[in-house]
Design an enzyme around this catalytic site. Structure first.
Site, PDB file in Angstrom:
ATOM      1  N   GLY A 279       1.844   4.120  -9.328  1.00  0.00           N
ATOM      2  CA  GLY A 279       2.159   5.265  -8.482  1.00  0.00           C
ATOM      3  C   GLY A 279       1.549   6.555  -8.997  1.00  0.00           C
ATOM      4  N   ASP A 280       1.486   6.690 -10.310  1.00  0.00           N
ATOM      5  CA  ASP A 280       0.867   7.881 -10.905  1.00  0.00           C
ATOM      6  C   ASP A 280      -0.632   7.896 -10.627  1.00  0.00           C
ATOM      7  OD1 ASP A 280       3.425   8.291 -12.018  1.00  0.00           O
ATOM      8  OD2 ASP A 280       2.889   7.097 -13.773  1.00  0.00           O
TER       9      ASP A 280
ATOM     10  N   GLY B  41       0.802  -1.216   0.000  1.00  0.00           N
ATOM     11  CA  GLY B  41       0.000   0.000   0.000  1.00  0.00           C
ATOM     12  C   GLY B  41       0.829   1.258   0.000  1.00  0.00           C
TER      13      GLY B  41
END
Length: 311
Positions: free
Chosen positions: A252-253, A226
């Site tokens: 991640g984006d 997470g």
């Protein structure tokens, strides 16, 4: 809220899904797809799907640049493009059934001083009515290493908050400018602080160190464990399991987009970031999730001080 993203080194991303990566063999993909690429572009795509007004600022040149413009137009994204002489990158991702991805990323075109100046001017012009600007991804050859630092100072002077997602010497140069949010992954967090990150408490300690270096808030993605958030609301950790991972590219984006879309502060925004990141991992290639792809009920808050090792 309006978000402006800068992708100084955009790309056209081709993803090939295969049964297994075997060096030296002739591999026949099970499926392929082509997406608009670059970290800021990915954030813009996810924000657009979430209904958050945004503008993607990026340089374009060559055949790949024309293809990228077509892909973004087909997706309905608002863009501010800056013509350059060189061709933008074409990247290749190889995705295996267990979610393992192998990436071949080109360095990108060389930008001359005039092209860099035009890119900065376009960003600052678009940012006049923005709430947030996302400075994201690598810098192409020719860009000064302190580009994001200088932009952060200029944007703060204009009253605009800055989210920063980069690594290495570009991140180190930008931290003293005090970006409002920094979004490293586990490896980038360790590299930026010189601390080992093997657990959530390690990540929190490193996030505190990053704040001491200048970051005002830190959203650190931890892969399958997470993400942790350190901001004025405190320390938080959340996680969402992914039953069938397909690609980690752009996760991640997507998480950063989810965080911004949810208000960019506190544990609820962290939950949204984790939901977006998990949804991206379950999708092929660098496809960004839509609200229909999200599983907010799968997000779980975890003890920040848990010593469970990060996988």
């Amino acid at each position: 809220m309006t978000v402006v993203t800068l992708t100084a080194n955009p790309s056209v991303d081709r993803t090939c899904e295969i049964d297994a990566l075997r060096r030296g063999a002739v591999l026949r993909p099970l499926a392929t797809r082509v997406d608009a690429g670059g970290k800021g572009v990915n954030v813009a795509r996810a924000l657009h799907a979430a209904g958050v007004p945004n503008v993607a600022v990026l340089p374009v040149g060559g055949h790949e640049g024309a293809q990228l413009v077509d892909l973004l137009a087909a997706a309905g994204l608002r863009t501010r493009t800056v013509p350059i002489a060189g061709a933008i990158r074409a990247n290749v991702t190889i995705a295996e059934p267990d979610g393992t991805t192998t990436k071949l990323n080109e360095p990108g075109p060389v930008l001359d001083a005039d092209e860099v100046a035009a890119l900065q001017a376009a960003l600052l012009d678009e940012a006049r009515t923005a709430s947030w600007v996302v400075l994201s991804g690598s810098l192409p050859p020719g860009c000064p290493v302190d580009l994001y630092a200088r932009l952060t100072v200029a944007l703060h002077a204009a009253g605009v908050r800055v989210a920063l997602d980069c690594d290495g010497e570009v991140l180190q140069a930008a931290l003293p400018a005090g970006p409002d949010l920094v979004k490293p992954n586990r490896t980038e967090l360790a590299q930026a602080t010189g601390l080992e990150v093997h657990s959530a408490p390690d990540a929190v300690r490193a996030a505190h160190a990053l704040r001491e270096l200048g970051a005002r808030a830190v959203l650190a993605s931890l892969g399958s464990r997470g993400a942790v958030l350190l901001d004025d609301s405190g320390e938080h950790h959340a996680h969402a399991a992914v039953d069938a991972p397909r690609s980690t590219v752009g996760a991640g984006d997507a998480a950063l987009a989810g965080f911004l879309a949810a208000g960019a502060h506190g544990p609820d925004a962290l939950d949204a970031a984790v939901a977006y990141g998990a949804a991206a991992v379950a999708l092929p290639g660098s496809r960004m999730p839509t609200p229909a792809d999200l599983r907010p009920d799968a997000v779980r808050r975890l003890p920040v001080r848990s010593q469970e090792a990060l996988s």
